[in-house]
Design a protein around this motif. Sequence first.
Motif, PDB file in Angstrom:
ATOM      1  N   TRP A   9       0.861  -1.126  -0.002  1.00 56.67           N
ATOM      2  CA  TRP A   9       0.101  -0.070  -0.058  1.00 56.67           C
ATOM      3  C   TRP A   9       1.003   1.110   0.108  1.00 56.67           C
ATOM      4  O   TRP A   9       1.990   1.427   0.583  1.00 56.67           O
ATOM      5  CB  TRP A   9      -0.963  -0.058   1.393  1.00 56.67           C
ATOM      6  CG  TRP A   9      -2.065  -0.857   1.100  1.00 56.67           C
ATOM      7  CD1 TRP A   9      -2.074  -2.270   1.782  1.00 56.67           C
ATOM      8  CD2 TRP A   9      -3.326  -0.731   0.490  1.00 56.67           C
ATOM      9  NE1 TRP A   9      -3.371  -2.867   1.334  1.00 56.67           N
ATOM     10  CE2 TRP A   9      -3.896  -1.962   0.790  1.00 56.67           C
ATOM     11  CE3 TRP A   9      -3.988   0.336  -0.168  1.00 56.67           C
ATOM     12  CZ2 TRP A   9      -5.284  -2.007   0.250  1.00 56.67           C
ATOM     13  CZ3 TRP A   9      -5.187   0.285  -0.647  1.00 56.67           C
ATOM     14  CH2 TRP A   9      -5.906  -0.955  -0.484  1.00 56.67           C
ATOM     15  N   PHE A  11       0.319   5.673   0.231  1.00 60.05           N
ATOM     16  CA  PHE A  11      -0.496   6.529   0.510  1.00 60.05           C
ATOM     17  C   PHE A  11      -0.190   7.934   0.292  1.00 60.05           C
ATOM     18  O   PHE A  11       1.008   8.298   0.763  1.00 60.05           O
ATOM     19  CB  PHE A  11      -0.974   6.555   2.145  1.00 60.05           C
ATOM     20  CG  PHE A  11      -1.514   5.189   2.533  1.00 60.05           C
ATOM     21  CD1 PHE A  11      -2.733   5.045   2.373  1.00 60.05           C
ATOM     22  CD2 PHE A  11      -0.435   4.370   3.283  1.00 60.05           C
ATOM     23  CE1 PHE A  11      -3.161   3.711   2.822  1.00 60.05           C
ATOM     24  CE2 PHE A  11      -1.056   3.382   3.839  1.00 60.05           C
ATOM     25  CZ  PHE A  11      -2.285   2.738   3.455  1.00 60.05           C
ATOM     26  N   GLN A  12      -0.774   8.995  -0.404  1.00 59.52           N
ATOM     27  CA  GLN A  12      -0.457  10.209  -0.654  1.00 59.52           C
ATOM     28  C   GLN A  12      -1.682  11.259  -0.392  1.00 59.52           C
ATOM     29  O   GLN A  12      -2.824  10.815  -0.373  1.00 59.52           O
ATOM     30  CB  GLN A  12       0.074  10.208  -2.171  1.00 59.52           C
ATOM     31  CG  GLN A  12       1.333   9.443  -2.381  1.00 59.52           C
ATOM     32  CD  GLN A  12       1.851   9.737  -3.938  1.00 59.52           C
ATOM     33  OE1 GLN A  12       0.942   9.633  -4.767  1.00 59.52           O
ATOM     34  NE2 GLN A  12       2.909   9.761  -3.966  1.00 59.52           N
ATOM     35  N   VAL A  23      -7.076  11.877  -0.231  1.00 62.64           N
ATOM     36  CA  VAL A  23      -6.224  11.065   0.028  1.00 62.64           C
ATOM     37  C   VAL A  23      -6.232  10.021  -0.696  1.00 62.64           C
ATOM     38  O   VAL A  23      -7.350   9.215  -0.977  1.00 62.64           O
ATOM     39  CB  VAL A  23      -6.745  10.478   1.657  1.00 62.64           C
ATOM     40  CG1 VAL A  23      -5.842   9.597   2.241  1.00 62.64           C
ATOM     41  CG2 VAL A  23      -6.939  11.466   2.579  1.00 62.64           C
ATOM     42  N   MET A  25      -5.126   6.446  -2.212  1.00 64.69           N
ATOM     43  CA  MET A  25      -4.568   4.895  -1.452  1.00 64.69           C
ATOM     44  C   MET A  25      -4.469   4.159  -2.518  1.00 64.69           C
ATOM     45  O   MET A  25      -5.398   3.532  -3.062  1.00 64.69           O
ATOM     46  CB  MET A  25      -5.584   4.483  -0.143  1.00 64.69           C
ATOM     47  CG  MET A  25      -5.588   5.661   0.841  1.00 64.69           C
ATOM     48  SD  MET A  25      -7.148   5.408   1.708  1.00 64.69           S
ATOM     49  CE  MET A  25      -8.322   6.003   0.819  1.00 64.69           C
ATOM     50  N   ILE A 125      -3.268   3.940   8.902  1.00 69.04           N
ATOM     51  CA  ILE A 125      -3.208   4.850   7.901  1.00 69.04           C
ATOM     52  C   ILE A 125      -2.941   5.993   8.899  1.00 69.04           C
ATOM     53  O   ILE A 125      -3.636   6.540   9.847  1.00 69.04           O
ATOM     54  CB  ILE A 125      -4.435   5.202   7.087  1.00 69.04           C
ATOM     55  CG1 ILE A 125      -4.959   4.242   6.339  1.00 69.04           C
ATOM     56  CG2 ILE A 125      -4.390   6.467   6.337  1.00 69.04           C
ATOM     57  CD1 ILE A 125      -6.072   4.274   5.620  1.00 69.04           C
ATOM     58  N   LEU A 127      -1.136  10.133   8.101  1.00 65.20           N
ATOM     59  CA  LEU A 127      -0.594  11.032   6.979  1.00 65.20           C
ATOM     60  C   LEU A 127      -0.708  12.552   7.647  1.00 65.20           C
ATOM     61  O   LEU A 127      -1.652  12.959   8.452  1.00 65.20           O
ATOM     62  CB  LEU A 127      -1.533  11.020   5.750  1.00 65.20           C
ATOM     63  CG  LEU A 127      -1.402   9.902   4.910  1.00 65.20           C
ATOM     64  CD1 LEU A 127      -2.410   9.754   4.070  1.00 65.20           C
ATOM     65  CD2 LEU A 127      -0.070   9.500   4.260  1.00 65.20           C
TER      66      LEU A 127
END
Length: 206
Positions: A9, A11-12, A23, A25, A125, A127
């Motif tokens: 995975w 995430f950005q 978001v 994913m 998660i 971020l």
Amino acid sequence: SQIEDPVQWNFQIKALDAGQVDVVMTATIEDGWHLYSQDAGEGPIPTSFTFFEDLAYSIEGPVTEGKPKEEFDKNFESVLKYFDKEAVFVQRLNLLSDKSSKLKGELQFMVCNDVMCLPPEWVDIELDLPASSASNSKASSMSKPNEPIANTKGAWSIFIIAFLSGFVALLTPCVFPMIPMTVSFFTKQSKTKAAGVRNAIVYGLS
């Protein structure tokens, strides 16, 4: 035995206009395996996302996903929706704070190949979220109207001080002898005595 880990995975955070972010994913899936959709169908554990509540943001709508494949699955003997190679999920957020914050949550997913399925997994998660540009712009626009008001007050203060200083100067002893001479001069230059006195007062104040 080798531990299977067929999904990675990533995430950005993608910044948008009007104080919003996406978001993003992304699941990278090994060949031969497939990841189930959020609406997989009866049988497998669907992919799901949970975001913890926070005053710094609000959730805008459900998590969206790309178009999954829909085929018969031998493991569950039913038609299911799934992804292979890559799956992209997006959650939109409204930023509510003028300071940076953190997004925290978790996701659950399940993967299978043609002969077996792995137990469901959970992924944390976490971020960093930027400050809301909309909040910063609003705060800046609210402060600007106060500046001309401050300047106007300063100009009026200077005018009043100058006026009073000139008036006080007329009351000093050295000025008293000049008053009759000034009035006499303007009286002679004017058509009427009243006009002469008025002109003398105006000249004296200036």
